[in-house]
Design a protein around this motif. Structure first.
Motif, PDB file in Angstrom:
ATOM      1  N   ASP A  78       1.217  -2.176   8.329  1.00 52.44           N
ATOM      2  CA  ASP A  78       1.836  -1.624   9.528  1.00 52.44           C
ATOM      3  C   ASP A  78       0.799  -1.652  10.651  1.00 52.44           C
ATOM      4  O   ASP A  78      -0.266  -1.038  10.528  1.00 52.44           O
ATOM      5  CB  ASP A  78       2.288  -0.186   9.255  1.00 52.44           C
ATOM      6  CG  ASP A  78       3.089   0.409  10.401  1.00 52.44           C
ATOM      7  OD1 ASP A  78       2.873   0.004  11.558  1.00 52.44           O
ATOM      8  OD2 ASP A  78       3.925   1.291  10.135  1.00 52.44           O
ATOM      9  N   PRO A  79       1.052  -2.358  11.744  1.00 54.64           N
ATOM     10  CA  PRO A  79       0.044  -2.463  12.812  1.00 54.64           C
ATOM     11  C   PRO A  79      -0.294  -1.122  13.462  1.00 54.64           C
ATOM     12  O   PRO A  79      -1.366  -0.967  14.047  1.00 54.64           O
ATOM     13  CB  PRO A  79       0.701  -3.420  13.813  1.00 54.64           C
ATOM     14  CG  PRO A  79       2.165  -3.349  13.527  1.00 54.64           C
ATOM     15  CD  PRO A  79       2.277  -3.090  12.057  1.00 54.64           C
ATOM     16  N   SER A  80       0.582  -0.138  13.346  1.00 50.69           N
ATOM     17  CA  SER A  80       0.341   1.159  13.983  1.00 50.69           C
ATOM     18  C   SER A  80      -0.328   2.173  13.062  1.00 50.69           C
ATOM     19  O   SER A  80      -0.763   3.228  13.516  1.00 50.69           O
ATOM     20  CB  SER A  80       1.667   1.749  14.490  1.00 50.69           C
ATOM     21  OG  SER A  80       2.545   2.005  13.412  1.00 50.69           O
ATOM     22  N   ASP A  81      -0.392   1.854  11.752  1.00 49.67           N
ATOM     23  CA  ASP A  81      -0.988   2.781  10.782  1.00 49.67           C
ATOM     24  C   ASP A  81      -1.571   1.967   9.629  1.00 49.67           C
ATOM     25  O   ASP A  81      -0.838   1.379   8.846  1.00 49.67           O
ATOM     26  CB  ASP A  81       0.070   3.759  10.262  1.00 49.67           C
ATOM     27  CG  ASP A  81      -0.524   4.864   9.401  1.00 49.67           C
ATOM     28  OD1 ASP A  81      -1.676   4.709   8.933  1.00 49.67           O
ATOM     29  OD2 ASP A  81       0.168   5.868   9.153  1.00 49.67           O
ATOM     30  N   LYS A  82      -2.893   1.948   9.527  1.00 54.92           N
ATOM     31  CA  LYS A  82      -3.543   1.112   8.525  1.00 54.92           C
ATOM     32  C   LYS A  82      -3.288   1.562   7.097  1.00 54.92           C
ATOM     33  O   LYS A  82      -3.574   0.830   6.153  1.00 54.92           O
ATOM     34  CB  LYS A  82      -5.055   1.076   8.788  1.00 54.92           C
ATOM     35  CG  LYS A  82      -5.440   0.335  10.061  1.00 54.92           C
ATOM     36  CD  LYS A  82      -6.944   0.240  10.212  1.00 54.92           C
ATOM     37  CE  LYS A  82      -7.326  -0.544  11.460  1.00 54.92           C
ATOM     38  NZ  LYS A  82      -8.809  -0.658  11.605  1.00 54.92           N
ATOM     39  N   LYS A  83      -2.751   2.780   6.911  1.00 58.32           N
ATOM     40  CA  LYS A  83      -2.471   3.270   5.565  1.00 58.32           C
ATOM     41  C   LYS A  83      -1.026   3.014   5.136  1.00 58.32           C
ATOM     42  O   LYS A  83      -0.634   3.380   4.032  1.00 58.32           O
ATOM     43  CB  LYS A  83      -2.781   4.771   5.471  1.00 58.32           C
ATOM     44  CG  LYS A  83      -4.266   5.087   5.564  1.00 58.32           C
ATOM     45  CD  LYS A  83      -4.532   6.557   5.281  1.00 58.32           C
ATOM     46  CE  LYS A  83      -6.029   6.859   5.309  1.00 58.32           C
ATOM     47  NZ  LYS A  83      -6.319   8.263   4.957  1.00 58.32           N
TER      48      LYS A  83
ATOM     49  N   PRO B 187     -10.259   4.869   2.758  1.00 58.94           N
ATOM     50  CA  PRO B 187      -9.848   3.545   2.313  1.00 58.94           C
ATOM     51  C   PRO B 187      -8.485   3.188   2.896  1.00 58.94           C
ATOM     52  O   PRO B 187      -7.595   4.027   2.983  1.00 58.94           O
ATOM     53  CB  PRO B 187      -9.791   3.695   0.791  1.00 58.94           C
ATOM     54  CG  PRO B 187      -9.508   5.146   0.567  1.00 58.94           C
ATOM     55  CD  PRO B 187     -10.214   5.861   1.677  1.00 58.94           C
ATOM     56  N   SER B 188      -8.315   1.944   3.305  1.00 59.63           N
ATOM     57  CA  SER B 188      -7.036   1.500   3.843  1.00 59.63           C
ATOM     58  C   SER B 188      -6.543   0.229   3.158  1.00 59.63           C
ATOM     59  O   SER B 188      -5.499  -0.296   3.539  1.00 59.63           O
ATOM     60  CB  SER B 188      -7.149   1.260   5.353  1.00 59.63           C
ATOM     61  OG  SER B 188      -8.150   0.280   5.634  1.00 59.63           O
ATOM     62  N   ASP B 189      -7.294  -0.258   2.181  1.00 59.57           N
ATOM     63  CA  ASP B 189      -6.886  -1.464   1.470  1.00 59.57           C
ATOM     64  C   ASP B 189      -6.317  -1.078   0.106  1.00 59.57           C
ATOM     65  O   ASP B 189      -7.033  -0.558  -0.751  1.00 59.57           O
ATOM     66  CB  ASP B 189      -8.090  -2.398   1.295  1.00 59.57           C
ATOM     67  CG  ASP B 189      -7.694  -3.740   0.690  1.00 59.57           C
ATOM     68  OD1 ASP B 189      -6.507  -3.913   0.321  1.00 59.57           O
ATOM     69  OD2 ASP B 189      -8.565  -4.621   0.591  1.00 59.57           O
ATOM     70  N   PRO B 190      -5.044  -1.335  -0.155  1.00 63.36           N
ATOM     71  CA  PRO B 190      -4.437  -0.940  -1.425  1.00 63.36           C
ATOM     72  C   PRO B 190      -4.586  -1.965  -2.531  1.00 63.36           C
ATOM     73  O   PRO B 190      -4.003  -1.790  -3.606  1.00 63.36           O
ATOM     74  CB  PRO B 190      -2.960  -0.796  -1.032  1.00 63.36           C
ATOM     75  CG  PRO B 190      -2.762  -1.880  -0.022  1.00 63.36           C
ATOM     76  CD  PRO B 190      -4.050  -1.945   0.757  1.00 63.36           C
ATOM     77  N   SER B 191      -5.346  -2.999  -2.307  1.00 59.86           N
ATOM     78  CA  SER B 191      -5.435  -4.089  -3.283  1.00 59.86           C
ATOM     79  C   SER B 191      -5.854  -3.582  -4.662  1.00 59.86           C
ATOM     80  O   SER B 191      -6.727  -2.727  -4.789  1.00 59.86           O
ATOM     81  CB  SER B 191      -6.436  -5.150  -2.810  1.00 59.86           C
ATOM     82  OG  SER B 191      -5.967  -5.777  -1.636  1.00 59.86           O
TER      83      SER B 191
ATOM     84  N   LEU C  15       5.182   1.273   1.401  1.00 58.88           N
ATOM     85  CA  LEU C  15       4.104   1.875   0.628  1.00 58.88           C
ATOM     86  C   LEU C  15       3.148   2.580   1.578  1.00 58.88           C
ATOM     87  O   LEU C  15       2.950   2.148   2.717  1.00 58.88           O
ATOM     88  CB  LEU C  15       3.346   0.807  -0.166  1.00 58.88           C
ATOM     89  CG  LEU C  15       4.164  -0.062  -1.129  1.00 58.88           C
ATOM     90  CD1 LEU C  15       3.277  -1.137  -1.742  1.00 58.88           C
ATOM     91  CD2 LEU C  15       4.792   0.788  -2.213  1.00 58.88           C
ATOM     92  N   GLN C  16       2.547   3.652   1.104  1.00 57.17           N
ATOM     93  CA  GLN C  16       1.628   4.417   1.934  1.00 57.17           C
ATOM     94  C   GLN C  16       0.497   4.970   1.094  1.00 57.17           C
ATOM     95  O   GLN C  16       0.722   5.499   0.003  1.00 57.17           O
ATOM     96  CB  GLN C  16       2.387   5.563   2.611  1.00 57.17           C
ATOM     97  CG  GLN C  16       1.530   6.413   3.533  1.00 57.17           C
ATOM     98  CD  GLN C  16       2.343   7.474   4.248  1.00 57.17           C
ATOM     99  OE1 GLN C  16       3.566   7.390   4.295  1.00 57.17           O
ATOM    100  NE2 GLN C  16       1.665   8.473   4.806  1.00 57.17           N
ATOM    101  N   LEU C  17      -0.714   4.849   1.605  1.00 57.39           N
ATOM    102  CA  LEU C  17      -1.879   5.414   0.928  1.00 57.39           C
ATOM    103  C   LEU C  17      -2.015   6.883   1.309  1.00 57.39           C
ATOM    104  O   LEU C  17      -1.941   7.251   2.484  1.00 57.39           O
ATOM    105  CB  LEU C  17      -3.139   4.650   1.329  1.00 57.39           C
ATOM    106  CG  LEU C  17      -3.274   3.225   0.764  1.00 57.39           C
ATOM    107  CD1 LEU C  17      -4.423   2.496   1.437  1.00 57.39           C
ATOM    108  CD2 LEU C  17      -3.480   3.266  -0.736  1.00 57.39           C
ATOM    109  N   ASP C  18      -2.211   7.719   0.284  1.00 57.35           N
ATOM    110  CA  ASP C  18      -2.388   9.156   0.476  1.00 57.35           C
ATOM    111  C   ASP C  18      -3.554   9.598  -0.391  1.00 57.35           C
ATOM    112  O   ASP C  18      -3.388   9.958  -1.550  1.00 57.35           O
ATOM    113  CB  ASP C  18      -1.110   9.902   0.103  1.00 57.35           C
ATOM    114  CG  ASP C  18      -1.238  11.411   0.313  1.00 57.35           C
ATOM    115  OD1 ASP C  18      -2.180  11.827   1.019  1.00 57.35           O
ATOM    116  OD2 ASP C  18      -0.403  12.162  -0.236  1.00 57.35           O
ATOM    117  N   GLY C  19      -4.753   9.543   0.181  1.00 63.53           N
ATOM    118  CA  GLY C  19      -5.946   9.856  -0.606  1.00 63.53           C
ATOM    119  C   GLY C  19      -6.123   8.841  -1.711  1.00 63.53           C
ATOM    120  O   GLY C  19      -6.209   7.644  -1.469  1.00 63.53           O
TER     121      GLY C  19
END
Length: 246
Positions: free
Chosen positions: A81-86, A21-25, A100-104
């Protein structure tokens, strides 16, 4: 056979998407602070150690991000971030920014000059669009920190069973049908290192200082030590109630 292969490929594709998943909504809450408070019984100490932010609400489609620290609320613009979708950036009015960053299954608020890294998780059930910012964290905290049935061991209503509901209702407590725990802001400034709770019936209410240790809670009178022209400075006075978990 051909249909089975097509279905297998589709299932594999869907599984892959679900696993990255890359969407934090949605809404994210500071479960670490809740767990620490529930384990130690020290609410303010846990919020200071693992806060200050308690909840995020993110909407990637509309580029919106909002946070609550239990007193203040902030709204910013969310961008990926255009270079990292997470990785995501939240820009607030002025020069303030948060990363903010997604981690699992966790959302990380990257540490900065003002506070360390903070971790958030999605609540078991996502709130409705009408749920106020911060209310989801508060409900989860109340359901954990004061869970169960408590018996009044000492004080008015001795022997009665008390139940603190996650939505702020209280049952069985004399002269009170609502409660609120102090998370931050003026109530925290006035009570210092002490934890405090607001008990209310109808439109009338007052604060008490409390200590929760394992399966018991002591509630004390909040005695103002400040001068009349100063901000109140509450210290524990006489113990009013002793509650023990049933």
């Amino acid at each position: 056979m051909r249909r089975a292969l097509v279905l297998s490929a589709l299932l594999g594709l869907l599984t892959g998407c679900a696993g990255t998943p890359s969407d934090p909504s949605g809404t994210w809450i500071n479960q670490t602070a809740i767990d620490a408070a529930s384990k130690s019984g020290k609410l303010r100490e846990a919020l200071l150690a693992y806060g200050p932010n308690l909840e995020w609400q993110l909407d990637s489609k509309n580029h919106q991000a909002s946070y609550s620290n239990g007193f203040e609320k902030g709204d910013g613009q969310l961008s990926q971030d255009p270079s990292d979708k997470k990785r995501w950036q939240v820009a607030f009015y002025g020069s303030k920014q948060e990363a903010l960053q997604l981690d699992g299954k966790q959302l990380i608020q990257v540490g900065g000059d003002n506070w360390p890294e903070q971790r958030f998780v999605r609540p078991e059930q996502q709130p409705t669009a009408q749920t106020p910012l911060g209310a989801t964290f508060e409900r989860a905290l109340y359901g954990s920190f004061l869970k169960g049935t408590w018996v009044i061991a000492e004080g008015q209503g001795q022997g009665s069973k008390v139940s603190f509901q996650p939505d702020g209702r209280i049952e069985g407590m004399p002269n009170a049908d609502r409660y609120a725990l102090c998370l931050a802001g003026d109530c925290a400034a006035m009570t210092g290192n002490n934890d405090s709770i607001w008990l209310q019936q109808g439109r009338q209410g007052r604060e008490y200082l409390f200590q929760r240790e394992d399966d018991q809670i002591e509630l004390f009178e909040a005695v103002n030590r400040a001068q009349a022209d100063e901000m109140p400075e509450y210290q524990p006075g006489q113990r009013v109630w002793l509650l023990k978990r049933d």
